[in-house]
Design a protein around this motif. Structure first.
Motif, PDB file in Angstrom:
ATOM      1  N   ALA A 162       0.834  -1.203   0.000  1.00 16.16           N
ATOM      2  CA  ALA A 162       0.000   0.000   0.000  1.00 16.16           C
ATOM      3  C   ALA A 162       0.872   1.258   0.000  1.00 16.16           C
ATOM      4  O   ALA A 162       0.574   2.229  -0.705  1.00 16.16           O
ATOM      5  N   GLY A 163       1.948   1.249   0.777  1.00 12.39           N
ATOM      6  CA  GLY A 163       2.875   2.386   0.794  1.00 12.39           C
ATOM      7  C   GLY A 163       3.529   2.610  -0.550  1.00 12.39           C
ATOM      8  O   GLY A 163       3.671   3.757  -1.005  1.00 12.39           O
ATOM      9  N   LEU A 164       3.923   1.539  -1.221  1.00  8.27           N
ATOM     10  CA  LEU A 164       4.522   1.668  -2.555  1.00  8.27           C
ATOM     11  C   LEU A 164       3.505   2.205  -3.560  1.00  8.27           C
ATOM     12  O   LEU A 164       3.837   3.048  -4.406  1.00  8.27           O
ATOM     13  N   LEU A 165       2.281   1.709  -3.485  1.00  4.84           N
ATOM     14  CA  LEU A 165       1.228   2.216  -4.378  1.00  4.84           C
ATOM     15  C   LEU A 165       0.944   3.689  -4.105  1.00  4.84           C
ATOM     16  O   LEU A 165       0.827   4.485  -5.044  1.00  4.84           O
ATOM     17  N   TYR A 166       0.834   4.048  -2.834  1.00  5.71           N
ATOM     18  CA  TYR A 166       0.607   5.444  -2.482  1.00  5.71           C
ATOM     19  C   TYR A 166       1.717   6.324  -3.042  1.00  5.71           C
ATOM     20  O   TYR A 166       1.452   7.370  -3.643  1.00  5.71           O
ATOM     21  N   ASP A 167       2.951   5.902  -2.858  1.00  6.97           N
ATOM     22  CA  ASP A 167       4.078   6.687  -3.353  1.00  6.97           C
ATOM     23  C   ASP A 167       4.040   6.820  -4.877  1.00  6.97           C
ATOM     24  O   ASP A 167       4.323   7.886  -5.414  1.00  6.97           O
ATOM     25  N   SER A 168       3.654   5.754  -5.555  1.00  7.95           N
ATOM     26  CA  SER A 168       3.627   5.814  -7.020  1.00  7.95           C
ATOM     27  C   SER A 168       2.562   6.780  -7.529  1.00  7.95           C
ATOM     28  O   SER A 168       2.758   7.446  -8.535  1.00  7.95           O
ATOM     29  N   PHE A 169       1.425   6.874  -6.824  1.00  9.28           N
ATOM     30  CA  PHE A 169       0.376   7.799  -7.237  1.00  9.28           C
ATOM     31  C   PHE A 169       0.675   9.224  -6.774  1.00  9.28           C
ATOM     32  O   PHE A 169       0.328  10.185  -7.435  1.00  9.28           O
ATOM     33  N   ARG A 170       1.316   9.334  -5.617  1.00  3.71           N
ATOM     34  CA  ARG A 170       1.620  10.660  -5.049  1.00  3.71           C
ATOM     35  C   ARG A 170       2.637  11.414  -5.893  1.00  3.71           C
ATOM     36  O   ARG A 170       2.515  12.606  -6.107  1.00  3.71           O
ATOM     37  N   ASN A 171       3.641  10.719  -6.365  1.00  2.00           N
ATOM     38  CA  ASN A 171       4.733  11.373  -7.082  1.00  2.00           C
ATOM     39  C   ASN A 171       4.740  11.106  -8.582  1.00  2.00           C
ATOM     40  O   ASN A 171       5.709  11.439  -9.254  1.00  2.00           O
ATOM     41  N   GLY A 172       3.731  10.472  -9.090  1.00  3.29           N
ATOM     42  CA  GLY A 172       3.666  10.214 -10.526  1.00  3.29           C
ATOM     43  C   GLY A 172       4.200   8.825 -10.853  1.00  3.29           C
ATOM     44  O   GLY A 172       4.708   8.109 -10.010  1.00  3.29           O
ATOM     45  N   PRO A 173       4.110   8.454 -12.116  1.00  2.00           N
ATOM     46  CA  PRO A 173       4.514   7.114 -12.543  1.00  2.00           C
ATOM     47  C   PRO A 173       5.993   6.850 -12.252  1.00  2.00           C
ATOM     48  O   PRO A 173       6.838   7.738 -12.383  1.00  2.00           O
ATOM     49  N   ASN A 174       6.275   5.641 -11.835  1.00  2.00           N
ATOM     50  CA  ASN A 174       7.635   5.139 -11.626  1.00  2.00           C
ATOM     51  C   ASN A 174       8.398   5.828 -10.503  1.00  2.00           C
ATOM     52  O   ASN A 174       9.603   5.646 -10.396  1.00  2.00           O
ATOM     53  N   SER A 175       7.753   6.586  -9.646  1.00  2.00           N
ATOM     54  CA  SER A 175       8.491   7.262  -8.585  1.00  2.00           C
ATOM     55  C   SER A 175       9.049   6.267  -7.570  1.00  2.00           C
ATOM     56  O   SER A 175      10.103   6.470  -7.020  1.00  2.00           O
ATOM     57  N   ALA A 176       8.321   5.173  -7.319  1.00  2.00           N
ATOM     58  CA  ALA A 176       8.799   4.193  -6.351  1.00  2.00           C
ATOM     59  C   ALA A 176      10.055   3.494  -6.837  1.00  2.00           C
ATOM     60  O   ALA A 176      10.837   3.005  -6.052  1.00  2.00           O
ATOM     61  N   ALA A 177      10.282   3.442  -8.132  1.00  2.00           N
ATOM     62  CA  ALA A 177      11.458   2.776  -8.688  1.00  2.00           C
ATOM     63  C   ALA A 177      12.698   3.651  -8.651  1.00  2.00           C
ATOM     64  O   ALA A 177      13.790   3.186  -8.929  1.00  2.00           O
ATOM     65  N   LYS A 178      12.545   4.902  -8.329  1.00  2.00           N
ATOM     66  CA  LYS A 178      13.703   5.809  -8.328  1.00  2.00           C
ATOM     67  C   LYS A 178      14.599   5.551  -7.147  1.00  2.00           C
ATOM     68  O   LYS A 178      14.203   5.239  -6.084  1.00  2.00           O
TER      69      LYS A 178
END
Length: 178
Positions: A162-178
């Motif tokens: 859920a945290g990874l999904l939230y981060d990906s939507f909060r900061n735009g596509p692929n933000s969790a992979a950065k």
């Protein structure tokens, strides 16, 4: 540390196994692992849930003992030693991949989320190695509705995802992979 990219520009070198948030990830993952394993050891060996049977906590919540030989939601049930060891090996491989991802993380939220998933994966992996199956014990139900039986490791994994999904939507596509 810096490297150069294909164009010759200087870029920061990304760590492989130890990064900015690695100590934090290690502490959170270990805390989750200890809480998960502590509850399981107490319920299986201390309270002896198998002998003493289900415990009703609320009209919609009980503690029961379920041996899950599969993965999430009981999928891919494995009743052979080969299947057990393949799932254990998959747990190790996924955990190493998540650790590398966490070492490269530049966000505390992503690091926390990955730490939760790592702690949960290790907790369920230890069960699989020790008992041959994952110890599940929390059961929500209401009337004829019955949620699957889960454990604290599953809670950590779901919260991490859920945290990874939230981060990906909060900061735009692929933000969790950065």
């Amino acid at each position: 540390m810096t490297d150069t990219d294909k164009s010759g520009s200087s870029v920061a070198k990304r760590p492989l196994f130890w990064g900015r948030f690695s100590s934090f990830v290690l502490l959170v993952a270990l805390a989750g692992l200890v809480l998960d394993q502590g509850t399981k050891v107490w319920l299986v060996h201390g309270y002896d849930l198998q002998l003493n049977g289900p415990v009703d906590l609320l009209p919609v919540l009980e503690i029961v003992l379920v041996w899950n030989r599969g993965i999430s939601y009981g999928l891919f049930q494995q009743h052979s030693e080969l299947g057990r060891w393949l799932l254990a090996g998959l747990t190790v491989a996924v955990t190493v991949g998540l650790w590398i991802w966490s070492a490269r993380s530049t966000s505390r939220l992503v690091a926390l989320a990955l730490a939760l998933v790592i702690g949960g994966a290790l907790g369920n992996g230890i069960d699989r190695l020790w008992y041959g199956a994952v110890v599940d014990f929390v059961h929500f139900h209401a009337g004829t509705f019955s949620w699957y039986v889960f454990n604290l490791a599953d809670v950590w994994i779901i919260a991490g995802v859920a945290g990874l999904l939230y981060d990906s939507f909060r900061n735009g596509p692929n933000s969790a992979a950065k």
